[in-house]
Design an enzyme around this catalytic site. Structure first.
Site, short mmCIF file in Angstrom:
data_model
loop_
_atom_site.label_atom_id
_atom_site.label_comp_id
_atom_site.label_asym_id
_atom_site.label_seq_id
_atom_site.Cartn_x
_atom_site.Cartn_y
_atom_site.Cartn_z
N TRP A 515 70.71 21.63 38.83
CA TRP A 515 72.23 22.29 38.17
C TRP A 515 72.59 21.71 37.21
O TRP A 515 74.05 21.97 37.25
CB TRP A 515 72.66 23.21 39.12
CG TRP A 515 71.87 23.70 40.75
CD1 TRP A 515 70.87 24.20 40.68
CD2 TRP A 515 72.50 23.36 42.31
NE1 TRP A 515 70.57 24.38 41.86
CE2 TRP A 515 70.90 23.47 42.88
CE3 TRP A 515 72.34 22.14 43.01
CZ2 TRP A 515 70.84 23.21 43.77
CZ3 TRP A 515 72.60 21.66 43.84
CH2 TRP A 515 71.69 22.41 44.51
N HIS A 516 72.09 20.84 36.65
CA HIS A 516 73.35 20.14 35.88
C HIS A 516 72.81 20.46 34.40
O HIS A 516 72.90 19.55 33.48
CB HIS A 516 72.76 18.42 35.63
CG HIS A 516 72.94 18.24 37.19
ND1 HIS A 516 72.60 16.50 37.24
CD2 HIS A 516 73.80 18.19 37.83
CE1 HIS A 516 73.77 16.36 38.81
NE2 HIS A 516 74.40 17.35 39.04
N TYR A 517 72.22 21.93 34.32
CA TYR A 517 71.69 22.05 33.08
C TYR A 517 72.77 22.61 31.98
O TYR A 517 73.84 22.43 32.30
CB TYR A 517 71.08 23.15 33.20
CG TYR A 517 72.23 24.26 33.51
CD1 TYR A 517 72.56 25.41 33.22
CD2 TYR A 517 71.63 25.32 34.80
CE1 TYR A 517 73.76 26.36 33.88
CE2 TYR A 517 71.92 26.08 35.91
CZ TYR A 517 73.09 26.47 35.23
OH TYR A 517 74.32 27.15 36.45
N HIS A 518 72.75 22.12 30.36
CA HIS A 518 74.05 21.80 29.13
C HIS A 518 73.73 22.01 28.30
O HIS A 518 72.27 22.32 28.22
CB HIS A 518 74.27 20.73 29.94
CG HIS A 518 73.17 19.31 29.71
ND1 HIS A 518 72.41 18.84 30.87
CD2 HIS A 518 73.19 18.45 28.45
CE1 HIS A 518 71.72 17.88 30.02
NE2 HIS A 518 71.91 17.25 29.03
#
Length: 581
Positions: A515-518
């Site tokens: 969940w480290h999308y950017h």
């Protein structure tokens, strides 16, 4: 004389009344401790004369930003989700996996599946991702700060402002200690001790879980604000930004939002230097720009959205740090733990671990693990059948497995700053519809090579005496562990018969997310260096959607820091550099 059934009924009613009373008391206590929290339906435009700042999204950036602004200005913070307070699945470490697996409309996590076939989630709660993540806290490197163009002194003032309120040192769990020692024996050195700093080698980082396993979120940072100036509306879903288009360029003057009952409201900013600020995250902020008419002209015309500004870069450059996990069976149950130890390699990979969530009877008998990094993500489902219902069917079938088979922990490897990028596109013109998101995991072969190096590092760790002490007399070949891990990783990516014969194929077939999308609103393309949206006035984006690369090993520290940092910076720009905030 009352019968036994009547006595039982009376006892049940008494118990129910106590529970209701305690819940009501808890609700009252929350209101007393946080008087600025209100339901969106309480908003009355007739009684409001406008705000200095309207912040859309009460997440990891929005909360510290709102708290900082409220010291000097009148602030409205709009959060589409609910309060985290009183939600035990948010607050307790032991319930981490349950919160992620909750797919109900009121859940703090909102699941979605990228077009790549990887199950993901968006936060839908005050406090944002800090309410549903693994809690690890670590700063960005000095080189990252320098590349971002941030004032190093203000950065080094803003991190501690966050840390003294919500960050703790973990009581290191056995699985985390084994990883620490295994990393060092495998050559990921030196040991840098307990530190927030981003340093090559092995370290123990901070956590937002206290020693009792209670989570402290970005929502807690609101307590540092001025309650007289701070208004937080829950279940307030912003539908679009309102612009004045009469001047030389469009200027944001307010937002339209709907409350928990579906009623529409319009909130406005005061004339002058007031601003609307999007802090809705890497999915929400680009989506709201598009819904408001800022984005590629052709895409907006297809959706019949009136054009405010043609910008081809909105929604582009989306990235997610791909993660792969190796399941390690243990002789005895291991204590539950989330990320506490990390190995920062010079090969572009990070090594972390979690343990214990997959071995409890509730995880196995129910569907709690399907969204979790613990059970991971498994499927041979063809692309056209990629649905959450299919994942839930897998979870139901999992109930037949003996829970002892899941005893153990996971070692995770994830890619630092993936070269592979994708995009976000609207599915329709409704804010409640999650956009179509593509990350193109491993489309750039440099990412695939780094994944292979990460898996090889895990192989060296597994062979160390420190991991062997937990696995007992059982020795597992890497091929055996890879086969186990394929069965424990749930995504909607079609599997191959040789997915453990080739490490490259294993990486592709078992890719999941942490969940480290950017991305989607990059600095220099959608916003300028001060996070103002290029081409319009009165509008900024301050959150992870502006990042080209995710900071540190885990981004939440830097996203919270950025909220505080930009709040102080903007206040001082308006009132003078000597202003104390």
């Amino acid at each position: 004389m009352a019968s036994k059934k009547e006595e039982l009924l009376i006892r049940m009613l008494l118990l129910l009344s106590v529970l209701i009373s305690s819940q009501g008391s808890e609700f009252t206590n929350v209101r007393k401790r946080h008087p600025y929290l209100k339901e969106a339906s309480s908003f009355s435009s007739s009684s409001e004369r406008g705000y200095d700042y309207i912040i859309v999204g009460g997440g990891t950036a929005g909360c510290p930003l709102a708290a900082t602004f409220s010291q000097k200005f009148k602030v409205l913070l709009l959060e589409r989700g609910s309060s985290p307070y009183g939600n035990l699945n948010v607050s307790h470490l032991q319930n981490f996996h349950i919160s992620l697996a909750d797919t109900s409309p009121s859940s703090p996590s909102q699941p979605f599946i990228s077009t790549d076939g990887v199950i993901n989630t968006r936060a839908r709660v005050l406090g944002g991702g800090s309410c549903i993540n693994a809690g690890f806290y670590t700063r960005a490197s000095p080189s990252y700060v320098n590349a971002a163009g941030w004032d190093a002194q203000l950065v080094n003032e803003s991190y501690p402002w966050v840390e003294k309120r919500v960050v703790f040192w973990p009581k290191i769990a056995p699985w985390q200690a084994a990883l620490r020692d295994g990393l060092l024996e495998a050559g990921v050195s030196p040991f840098n001790g307990y530190t927030y700093d981003h340093l090559y080698g092995t370290k123990v980082g901070g956590t937002i879980f206290d020693r009792k396993g209670f989570r402290h979120t970005a929502a807690d940072l609101l307590a540092a604000g001025n309650p007289k100036n701070l208004n937080v509306l829950l279940h307030a879903t912003v539908q679009k930004i309102v612009f004045n288009t009469q001047g030389a360029k469009p200027k944001a003057i307010g937002v339209v939002f709907k409350d928990e009952n579906g009623r529409r409201h319009e909130a406005t900013i005061k004339n002058g230097a007031g601003e609307v600020i999007l802090s809705s995250g890497a999915i929400g902020s680009p989506q709201l720009l598009l819904l408001s008419g800022i984005g590629p002209r052709k895409d907006l015309e297809k959706m019949k959205i009136p054009l405010i500004l043609d910008n081809q870069y909105v929604g582009k450059g989306m990235s997610d740090n791909p993660m792969n996990t190796i399941f390690i069976p243990t002789k005895k149950p291991v204590r539950q733990s989330l990320v506490e130890t990390v190995g920062i390699t010079k090969m572009g990979t990070f090594i972390e671990a979690t343990s214990g969530f997959s071995q409890s009877s509730d995880s196995i008998r129910y569907h709690h693990g399907i969204m979790s990094g613990e059970i991971g993500q498994l499927s041979t489902i063809p692309p056209k059948q990629r649905t959450l219902e299919a994942a839930q069917k897998y979870a139901r079938n999992k109930r037949n497995l003996p829970w002892e088979a899941f005893r153990g922990g996971f070692i995770l490897e994830k890619i630092d700053g993936p070269f592979s990028t994708g995009e976000l596109r609207l599915v329709d013109a409704e804010v409640d519809t999650t956009p179509s998101v593509t990350f193109n995991y491993f489309s750039d072969l440099r990412d695939l090579r780094r994944c292979v190096r990460g898996i090889r590092t895990i192989e060296r760790i597994v062979r160390t005496s420190h991991i062997a002490a937990l696995t007992g007399d059982d020795e597992y070949s890497m091929a055996t562990l890879l086969n186990m891990s394929v069965q424990a990783n749930l995504n909607m990516v079609p599997k191959h018969t040789n997915d453990t014969a080739s490490v490259e194929q294993f990486c592709r077939d078992t890719v999941i997310t942490i969940w480290h999308y950017h991305g989607g609103a990059h600095v220099g393309k959608v916003v300028d260096k001060d996070y103002r949206v290029v081409g319009v006035g009165g509008l900024r984006v301050i959150d992870g959607s502006t990042f080209i690369k995710s900071p540190g090993t885990n981004p939440q520290a830097t996203v919270m820091m950025l909220g505080r940092y930009m709040g102080v910076k903007i206040v001082r720009e308006r009132l003078g550099r000597a202003t104390r905030v």
